[in-house]
Design an enzyme around this catalytic site. Structure first.
Site, PDB file in Angstrom:
ATOM      1  N   HIS B 124       0.862  -1.179   0.000  1.00  0.00           N
ATOM      2  CA  HIS B 124       0.000   0.000   0.000  1.00  0.00           C
ATOM      3  C   HIS B 124       0.907   1.240   0.000  1.00  0.00           C
ATOM      4  CE1 HIS B 124      -2.732   2.997   1.831  1.00  0.00           C
ATOM      5  NE2 HIS B 124      -3.719   2.233   1.427  1.00  0.00           N
ATOM      6  N   ASP B 201       2.932  -4.831   7.939  1.00  0.00           N
ATOM      7  CA  ASP B 201       1.702  -4.072   7.756  1.00  0.00           C
ATOM      8  C   ASP B 201       0.542  -5.077   7.792  1.00  0.00           C
ATOM      9  OD1 ASP B 201      -0.470  -2.645   6.963  1.00  0.00           O
ATOM     10  OD2 ASP B 201       0.396  -1.888   5.097  1.00  0.00           O
ATOM     11  N   GLN B 204      -4.586  -5.369   6.436  1.00  0.00           N
ATOM     12  CA  GLN B 204      -5.573  -6.254   5.821  1.00  0.00           C
ATOM     13  C   GLN B 204      -5.606  -7.617   6.508  1.00  0.00           C
ATOM     14  OE1 GLN B 204      -7.832  -5.446   3.605  1.00  0.00           O
ATOM     15  NE2 GLN B 204      -7.048  -3.435   3.003  1.00  0.00           N
ATOM     16  N   LYS B 227     -10.688  -0.752   9.826  1.00  0.00           N
ATOM     17  CA  LYS B 227     -10.871  -1.971   9.023  1.00  0.00           C
ATOM     18  C   LYS B 227     -11.205  -3.181   9.885  1.00  0.00           C
ATOM     19  CE  LYS B 227      -7.481  -0.521   5.516  1.00  0.00           C
ATOM     20  NZ  LYS B 227      -8.078   0.069   4.310  1.00  0.00           N
ATOM     21  N   CYS B 367      -4.696   2.635  -3.805  1.00  0.00           N
ATOM     22  CA  CYS B 367      -3.447   3.018  -3.140  1.00  0.00           C
ATOM     23  C   CYS B 367      -2.370   1.954  -3.339  1.00  0.00           C
ATOM     24  CB  CYS B 367      -3.660   3.273  -1.658  1.00  0.00           C
ATOM     25  SG  CYS B 367      -4.802   4.624  -1.352  1.00  0.00           S
TER      26      CYS B 367
HETATM   27  C1  LIG Z   1      -2.391  -2.952   3.305  1.00  0.00           C
HETATM   28  C2  LIG Z   1      -2.743  -1.593   3.817  1.00  0.00           C
HETATM   29  N1  LIG Z   1      -1.820  -0.869   4.454  1.00  0.00           N
HETATM   30  C3  LIG Z   1      -2.084   0.349   4.954  1.00  0.00           C
HETATM   31  C4  LIG Z   1      -3.328   0.908   4.815  1.00  0.00           C
HETATM   32  C5  LIG Z   1      -3.541   2.286   5.360  1.00  0.00           C
HETATM   33  O1  LIG Z   1      -4.499   2.335   6.365  1.00  0.00           O
HETATM   34  P1  LIG Z   1      -4.994   3.762   6.858  1.00  0.00           P
HETATM   35  O2  LIG Z   1      -5.486   4.485   5.623  1.00  0.00           O
HETATM   36  O3  LIG Z   1      -6.081   3.505   7.810  1.00  0.00           O
HETATM   37  O4  LIG Z   1      -3.817   4.453   7.450  1.00  0.00           O
HETATM   38  C6  LIG Z   1      -4.334   0.195   4.147  1.00  0.00           C
HETATM   39  C7  LIG Z   1      -5.706   0.732   3.946  1.00  0.00           C
HETATM   40  O5  LIG Z   1      -5.985   1.734   3.341  1.00  0.00           O
HETATM   41  C8  LIG Z   1      -4.029  -1.079   3.627  1.00  0.00           C
HETATM   42  O6  LIG Z   1      -4.943  -1.788   2.969  1.00  0.00           O
END
Ligand SMILES: Cc1ncc(COP(=O)(O)O)c(C=O)c1O
Ligand SMILES: Cc1ncc(COP(=O)(O)O)c(C=O)c1O
Lengths: 155, 411, 411, 155
Positions: B124, B201, B204, B227, B367
């Site tokens: 991401h 990370d 997900q 999430k 993203c």
């Molecule tokens: C794999 C992953 N990492 C990071 C994020 C970032 O999360 P957030 O936007 O809540 O900071 C997301 C979701 O948008 C994600 O799917």
């Protein structure tokens, strides 16, 4: 409410607060620490002087300079009464007993034989925000004693 | 269908939004949970109760409301500690979201010229740009694992990528675009072997897999509240206590200090060291209720449900002519987000037609531009399920995709 | 009493928590609003409605829920734009709290050896430690305005402090400890005269004064949501658009980018440039409802109410033997936070006895250790009022202080 | 729902999408820009070629390479139809009219004399998420034209 408040502010505590024992910083000492309660700003500078005893080191003196509330001041005074003159091992056990009382949320029955005036702090354990006050100098003492002992070993 | 949550009807009743109807009286078919999950009533009610009865600032307040608020906030920390099976409550830091947690690490881990940071091509943007900026600031080199054609990490050059100058290996547990579940323990071991820090990370993964930081053995792990059926405005950084206390402070401010003078300050230990200012209190409390809710249903059961739904969706999607799924085709190897292309219709247009039938999916790059670029795709459509998703909703999606093809006269 | 809000009873009904009783059936007398304000029903209801009916991620989502959520989030931005009288909606950035907003600036404004940053001795830790860390990183020098004995800024050496190497002048509008209202336009002009950037911490001003960034003429201004009847987890950074777009990015992640490749990325303009990741959506929506609520009552009217209550409190407090107020004694020169000492009783003990009577105040250093040190005080007790505070609550405080003296047998 | 959808996807739009006009990148040109819709990833590379006319510069050619949805593709095609051959001043007015239509939330009555096929986008204005799609190439064109003009001046 006043009953609760009276459970917190027992006369023993207020007496120690008004007339703290062993106050002041004294020589000699092997270690000096400075501990702070970051939330409220209470501070203690505390010195430990150990001496050799027949069965290992003995707490010869604990001296201090502290600013803080009645609970933290009284607790420091009671600490010095309880540990000065005791073998370090025994003092550490008293420390442990006091810690358990404080973290017991008011459910632990205090042992007067071990804690003497320290049993007055049983009520404090019901006030989570004040537990830190009661423990400030006890943590400082433990830290200082540990330092004094390593000091002793490296000498 | 095997693996579905037994009380799916009851679970759906926990989520008030699922009763909404959209324009034209269409019922909501929410298949965008990888973007953000819906919130059960218990999370909303817990937040309302906090705001209506216990609201106060924490830590600093000596009064009864302050004690109640502090207790609720710290109890939420304990719930997250349990959720992650963390060895110590000092290791859980509340952040704003996963992005802030990753940037916290990228700002505080010491890097310099000659060092390198290894990420992957399926990250991401939050786990890419944060490290790009860190490398720009420090002169360290950014490296990455490429992807195989079937959407897995290409580990063939792992030994060259992760070397003795590697300081950080940062990777996603589950890809938000390809759905791929990565071999996290293997990657952690590679990082450890060269003395690099591993950063997972789990944004997900945390919603749909049991996450056990001790079993995985990583150094840091992040996830995001919204999430996992929690509110926005809250995320989590978990790290090994001794590592956290070695990092320099991130933001300066209230609650992260030990003492302050005008000339200099000293800092508290983790977790407070990294929680400068008034934290997201009611949000942490909401997150606590959320992870309790998930724990009550059971992450194993949720995982099985997601796999059953994903398998069913993969099958249904492949019945649509001209549809290509991106990422692994075996539900057992992936999470519940399925991105796809439909020949002749742009993802925006797909999402629009689906929306007119109440089916909510995501269209775009999610993203994850580099992962799209890797597969020569500008944008894709992504459906993502969660513990409240029913097979009937997948049917509605598939039917709406057939309709989309007719609408755009693709044949 | 002159200046009180006319419908005080009605306003109090807006705040559900004010009906709470505490241990022993004591009614709540909440005098800790400078720490965090209570929330009106309309803020809570707006958040619940968002979570129960419109929850979705923003910007990225193409579906109806996504459009509704995005609209609600961006409408909240417009409300804050109006609240601050900002010239452009691109100038309002949502952060986690005031602390993050200040750290964002301290991390992104370019500083180097030889440069200096000027703050004041009455700042909240968030506006001290953030700049201490920035100066440590960059080699810039940290300077500060001292305080006069009556709690005002000492401007006598202003021309030496703010010089041609000054890059930033950062100061609070209203002190959270002393209550002092600072001469912000004068300070802004001094900064502008040497080409330095002015940063105003309006965390204590925004709840109780009309804030007009165009009238003040500053470059940046921050405040925090939870002190203006909004939720936690949300703060605001306002900055001049051209300055914001000159700053480098802060956090890397979703939504702050223009395009991303593995090798490099380009960034969006403000406000998105500084809103990496999923923002605090429901929190922004709540903040929007909060500033609307305040705007509806009127900031001029709230200010008059605060001044009336503060004058009444100053009078009542001074009737307590041995009580010393810290900071200006004239209510017209100060905000509604009054810190004091009571001879012979430690602030913790005062707060504890007050709490046993339902009176909630703050005891400690209020995240302003240097200001306390300046007055030779370790800790103080602070009462702080807000738009829902009644004169009867001040009476309860004063009576409880008399009781405290009796309880500790101070005479 | 289908009515709403049909308001968005008018036949004119789908025709331009299937058969875009003036597609491809051509020489000569004074400026080339690359615009991206950060949210969805749609992209356009667009070139502008100006020529001198009796009353100031004229839009001689607009050529492009674009990836994106039906709305963004059709909008680019319609843009080129509307501005190629027009004096820059007039083209800018058309731009302004289109912009107002798009930002009008469905409340603005489109002027067919000015916008020709562009009136088909009236329905898009009711879909806030799609307005950005319709405007992508129009913003790119304005940017490129401004650059081509400064270019012209500095020559
Ligand atoms: C794999 C992953 N990492 C990071 C994020 C970032 O999360 P957030 O936007 O809540 O900071 C997301 C979701 O948008 C994600 O799917
Ligand atoms: C003057 C001032 N500045 C900054 C802050 C920090 O606000 P927050 O903790 O919400 O970041 C506060 C409140 O705690 C404050 O009173």
């Amino acid at each position: 409410m006043s009953t609760d408040l009276d459970a917190l502010y027992q006369d023993i505590i207020l007496d120690h607060y008004k007339n703290p024992h062993h106050q002041g910083l004294r020589d000699p000492f092997e270690s000096e620490v400075h501990h702070v309660n970051p939330t409220c700003g209470d501070e203690v500078t505390l010195r430990v002087h150990l001496a050799d005893g027949p069965d290992g080191p003995v707490v010869q003196d604990v001296s201090y300079d502290a600013v803080g509330c009645s609970i933290s001041q009284a607790s420091t005074s009671v600490l010095t009464d309880l540990v000065i003159g005791k073998p370090v091992a025994e003092a550490m056990e008293i420390h442990q007993t006091f810690l358990e009382l404080m973290q017991g949320k008011g459910q632990v029955e205090p042992d007067e034989d071990v804690l003497e005036d320290g049993i007055a702090f049983a009520g404090v354990a019901k006030f989570p925000a004040r537990v830190k006050c009661a423990l400030l100098s006890w943590m400082a003492w433990k830290d200082a004693t540990a330092q004094a002992q390593t000091e002793g070993e490296t000498r | 269908m095997e693996g579905l949550l037994p009380d799916l009807d009851v679970i759906r009743k926990d989520f008030p939004i699922l009763e909404r109807t959209l324009a034209g009286g269409q019922p909501l078919v929410y298949l965008d949970s990888a973007n953000t999950s819906q919130k059960p009533q218990v999370v909303i009610d817990t937040m309302v109760d906090h705001l209506e009865r216990h609201n106060a600032n924490i830590a600093r307040a000596m009064h009864q409301l302050g004690a109640e608020s502090t207790e609720a906030y710290e109890a939420a920390r304990d719930k997250v500690v349990a959720f992650l099976n963390a060895p110590s409550r000092n290791e859980v830091i509340f952040t704003k979201n996963a992005t802030e947690a990753l940037n916290l690490l990228a700002r505080t881990i010491d890097l310099g010229p000659g060092d390198n940071v290894v990420i992957t091509e399926m990250e991401h943007h939050s786990n890419i740009v944060s490290w790009q900026l860190a490398c720009e600031r420090s002169g360290a080199e950014l490296r990455w694992f490429g992807l195989t054609d079937d959407g897995h990490l290409d580990l063939s050059n792992a030994d060259q990528l992760v070397d003795e100058r590697t300081k950080v290996v940062a990777f996603t547990w589950v890809s938000n675009m390809l759905g791929t579940i990565n071999p996290v323990t293997d990657l952690v071991a590679r990082a450890a072997a060269v003395g690099a820090l591993s950063v997972i990370d789990a944004s997900q993964a945390a919603p749909q897999l049991p996450v056990d930081v001790q079993a995985v053995g990583c150094d840091f792990l992040v996830f995001t509240g919204h999430k996992v059926t929690g509110p926005t405005g809250i995320g989590v950084l978990w790290g090994r206590e001794e590592l956290l206390n070695q990092l320099p402070p991130f933001h300066g401010g209230g609650e992260m200090i030990e003492t302050v003078t005008m000339a200099r300050s000293t800092y508290a230990k983790a977790p407070h060291r990294f929680e400068a200012g008034t934290p997201p209190i009611v949000e942490a409390v909401g997150l606590g209720a959320a992870v309790d809710y998930l724990g009550h249903i059971g992450l194993e059961a949720i995982h099985a449900h997601e796999q059953a739904i994903t398998a069913y969706a993969l099958e249904g999607l492949q019945s649509v002519p001209g549809l290509t799924v991106l990422g692994p085709l075996d539900a057992a190897q992936r999470g519940g987000a399925v991105s796809f292309e439909l020949a002749g219709v742009h993802p925006h247009d797909i999402a629009q037609v689906l929306d007119s039938r109440g089916v909510a999916v995501r269209a775009g790059h999610h993203c994850a531009k580099p992962a799209h670029a890797r597969f020569g795709v500008q944008a894709s459509t992504r459906m993502s399920s969660y513990l409240y998703t029913t097979p009937a909703e997948i049917d509605a999606l598939v039917e709406a995709l057939h309709h989309t093809r007719r609408y755009f006269k693709v044949d």
